[in-house]
Design a protein around this motif. Structure first.
Motif, PDB file in Angstrom:
ATOM      1  N   GLY A  58       0.908  -1.224   0.105  1.00 39.39           N
ATOM      2  CA  GLY A  58       0.093   0.211   0.138  1.00 39.39           C
ATOM      3  C   GLY A  58       0.902   1.145   0.237  1.00 39.39           C
ATOM      4  O   GLY A  58       2.042   1.207   0.178  1.00 39.39           O
ATOM      5  N   LEU A  59       0.335   2.325  -0.320  1.00 42.09           N
ATOM      6  CA  LEU A  59       0.823   3.675  -0.242  1.00 42.09           C
ATOM      7  C   LEU A  59       1.157   4.164   1.040  1.00 42.09           C
ATOM      8  O   LEU A  59       0.347   4.108   1.857  1.00 42.09           O
ATOM      9  CB  LEU A  59       0.115   4.676  -1.257  1.00 42.09           C
ATOM     10  CG  LEU A  59       0.022   4.278  -2.657  1.00 42.09           C
ATOM     11  CD1 LEU A  59      -0.744   5.341  -3.452  1.00 42.09           C
ATOM     12  CD2 LEU A  59       1.251   3.988  -3.331  1.00 42.09           C
ATOM     13  N   SER A  60       2.466   4.565   1.276  1.00 40.99           N
ATOM     14  CA  SER A  60       2.812   5.190   2.626  1.00 40.99           C
ATOM     15  C   SER A  60       2.612   6.494   2.890  1.00 40.99           C
ATOM     16  O   SER A  60       2.470   6.842   4.318  1.00 40.99           O
ATOM     17  CB  SER A  60       4.457   4.788   2.918  1.00 40.99           C
ATOM     18  OG  SER A  60       5.033   5.682   2.100  1.00 40.99           O
ATOM     19  N   GLY A  61       2.560   7.397   1.812  1.00 35.68           N
ATOM     20  CA  GLY A  61       2.323   8.645   1.904  1.00 35.68           C
ATOM     21  C   GLY A  61       3.757   9.402   2.028  1.00 35.68           C
ATOM     22  O   GLY A  61       3.519  10.829   2.049  1.00 35.68           O
ATOM     23  N   ARG A  62       4.672   8.743   2.121  1.00 32.41           N
ATOM     24  CA  ARG A  62       6.145   9.320   2.117  1.00 32.41           C
ATOM     25  C   ARG A  62       6.512   9.534   0.668  1.00 32.41           C
ATOM     26  O   ARG A  62       6.615   8.261   0.322  1.00 32.41           O
ATOM     27  CB  ARG A  62       6.932   8.770   3.170  1.00 32.41           C
ATOM     28  CG  ARG A  62       6.459   8.631   4.722  1.00 32.41           C
ATOM     29  CD  ARG A  62       7.562   8.056   5.738  1.00 32.41           C
ATOM     30  NE  ARG A  62       7.623   6.679   5.221  1.00 32.41           N
ATOM     31  CZ  ARG A  62       7.154   5.644   5.949  1.00 32.41           C
ATOM     32  NH1 ARG A  62       5.980   5.832   6.453  1.00 32.41           N
ATOM     33  NH2 ARG A  62       6.832   4.362   5.498  1.00 32.41           N
ATOM     34  N   LYS A  63       7.169  10.479   0.372  1.00 32.06           N
ATOM     35  CA  LYS A  63       7.669  10.486  -1.106  1.00 32.06           C
ATOM     36  C   LYS A  63       9.311  10.712  -1.159  1.00 32.06           C
ATOM     37  O   LYS A  63       9.698  11.212  -0.054  1.00 32.06           O
ATOM     38  CB  LYS A  63       7.201  12.000  -1.703  1.00 32.06           C
ATOM     39  CG  LYS A  63       5.431  11.912  -2.062  1.00 32.06           C
ATOM     40  CD  LYS A  63       5.234  10.971  -2.953  1.00 32.06           C
ATOM     41  CE  LYS A  63       3.507  11.040  -3.268  1.00 32.06           C
ATOM     42  NZ  LYS A  63       3.240  10.317  -4.408  1.00 32.06           N
ATOM     43  N   ILE A  64       9.738  10.064  -2.021  1.00 35.07           N
ATOM     44  CA  ILE A  64      11.158  10.104  -2.334  1.00 35.07           C
ATOM     45  C   ILE A  64      11.321  10.384  -3.823  1.00 35.07           C
ATOM     46  O   ILE A  64      10.688  10.105  -4.330  1.00 35.07           O
ATOM     47  CB  ILE A  64      12.038   8.902  -2.109  1.00 35.07           C
ATOM     48  CG1 ILE A  64      11.289   7.700  -2.619  1.00 35.07           C
ATOM     49  CG2 ILE A  64      11.757   8.501  -0.661  1.00 35.07           C
ATOM     50  CD1 ILE A  64      12.063   6.179  -2.737  1.00 35.07           C
ATOM     51  N   GLY A 262      -1.895   0.979 -15.963  1.00 31.95           N
ATOM     52  CA  GLY A 262      -1.285  -0.489 -15.633  1.00 31.95           C
ATOM     53  C   GLY A 262      -0.795  -0.685 -13.982  1.00 31.95           C
ATOM     54  O   GLY A 262      -0.765  -1.639 -13.882  1.00 31.95           O
ATOM     55  N   MET A 263       0.028   0.487 -13.681  1.00 37.74           N
ATOM     56  CA  MET A 263       0.524   0.265 -12.318  1.00 37.74           C
ATOM     57  C   MET A 263       0.459   1.617 -11.349  1.00 37.74           C
ATOM     58  O   MET A 263       0.425   2.726 -11.785  1.00 37.74           O
ATOM     59  CB  MET A 263       2.120   0.106 -12.591  1.00 37.74           C
ATOM     60  CG  MET A 263       3.019   0.030 -11.302  1.00 37.74           C
ATOM     61  SD  MET A 263       4.636  -0.257 -11.783  1.00 37.74           S
ATOM     62  CE  MET A 263       4.754  -1.907 -12.387  1.00 37.74           C
ATOM     63  N   GLU A 264       0.050   1.187 -10.315  1.00 36.46           N
ATOM     64  CA  GLU A 264      -0.155   2.061  -9.027  1.00 36.46           C
ATOM     65  C   GLU A 264       0.865   3.037  -8.922  1.00 36.46           C
ATOM     66  O   GLU A 264       1.865   2.362  -8.739  1.00 36.46           O
ATOM     67  CB  GLU A 264      -0.923   1.662  -8.073  1.00 36.46           C
ATOM     68  CG  GLU A 264      -1.165   2.523  -6.664  1.00 36.46           C
ATOM     69  CD  GLU A 264      -1.520   1.645  -5.559  1.00 36.46           C
ATOM     70  OE1 GLU A 264      -2.314   2.398  -4.537  1.00 36.46           O
ATOM     71  OE2 GLU A 264      -1.235   0.619  -5.433  1.00 36.46           O
ATOM     72  N   GLY A 265       0.699   4.189  -8.940  1.00 39.26           N
ATOM     73  CA  GLY A 265       1.825   5.160  -8.575  1.00 39.26           C
ATOM     74  C   GLY A 265       2.996   5.378  -9.583  1.00 39.26           C
ATOM     75  O   GLY A 265       3.698   6.037  -9.545  1.00 39.26           O
TER      76      GLY A 265
END
Length: 279
Positions: A58-64, A262-265
């Motif tokens: 799942g998405l963590s909400g932290r961006k890099i 096709g791919m999340e994020g």
């Protein structure tokens, strides 16, 4: 032989011209059209079966940071120019059969002339984007042993919960990179010869190089041994440019699919340059 400066004008009947027309307006036209349609159908089927590939945790909400501004500039310059080139190029190949019956002859003439000029000028933006992408990413796309493991596991694309390790680019992305670089270079060279007709002999030079190492590629392809006349050079460049253009379109359609629905994020990588940490 003729005494006028333009020796091309001394050729009254060019036998290979009929062969060129038969290929250009026959099997080449059909196969290229079917290949694009087949690509779209296969992508639709794959999406219906596999669905959107989700981030395992799942998405963590932290961006890099994934890509810098210059990397994204090179990518979008290459991408947007290629889309314009693809549309304008497809009109040259399929316009008479698909577009002309819809908009009529009066509109089709100016429309095609505009797209032809657009195609010629935008080509230089594509070449620049190709160069930027190569300089930025070539070191990250050199193959290594980890790529074999990634390929053996299908990159986790076909099976949920499988995510083989990879560096900045996985083996699939590396394959796309080199296909775009080699295909883009081939398109650029053949397109350059078409923009400046009768000035280059790329096909003769290429086939002679193959012959020098014992590969009779010209006869394998059915075009005979080099050298070729300047008119034949243009005909072969035209056919090769169309083939490579459509193959690149099929490849990029798959690339667009995996980078969007096709791919999340996945889009964030080239959108903002930042991706979710879990991604």
């Amino acid at each position: 032989n003729v005494s006028i400066p333009d020796t091309k004008a001394g050729v009254l009947v060019q036998d290979s011209g009929e062969s060129y027309r038969a290929i250009r307006n026959g099997p080449l036209f059909s196969y290229l059209g079917f290949s694009m349609l087949a690509t779209l159908i296969l992508l639709a089927i794959f999406f219906a079966i596999r669905g959107k590939i989700k981030v395992d945790k799942g998405l963590s909400g932290r961006k890099i940071k994934r890509f810098s501004t210059i990397e994204r500039t090179g990518h979008w310059l290459m991408a947007i120019s290629f889309i314009i080139l693809g549309i304008s190029g497809l009109n040259i190949t399929f316009g008479k059969s698909v577009i002309l019956p819809i908009i009529g002859k009066d509109a089709f003439g100016p429309f095609t002339y505009f797209l032809k000029l657009t195609h010629n000028y935008i080509a230089f933006a594509f070449m620049l984007g190709l160069l930027i992408a190569f300089v930025c990413w070539v070191m990250h796309n050199l193959p290594n042993r980890g790529d074999i493991n990634w390929l053996l596991k299908g990159g986790g694309i076909f099976k949920k919960g499988v995510h083989p390790p990879a560096g900045k680019f996985n083996a699939g992305q590396k394959l796309i990179f080199w296909a775009v670089m080699i295909g883009g270079l081939s398109l650029s060279v053949s397109g350059w010869a078409l923009m400046f007709p009768f000035e280059y002999s790329f096909f003769s030079s290429t086939m002679s190089a193959f012959s020098s190492i014992g590969l009779d590629v010209g006869n394998w392809l059915g075009i005979g041994s080099a050298p070729y006349s300047v008119i034949q050079e243009q005909q072969y460049n035209n056919i090769w440019h169309a083939i490579m253009g459509v193959l690149m379109i099929c490849l990029i359609l798959a690339h667009i699919y995996i980078g969007s629905i096709g791919m999340e994020g996945a889009y964030d990588a080239m959108g903002s340059g930042d991706v979710d940490e879990n991604w």
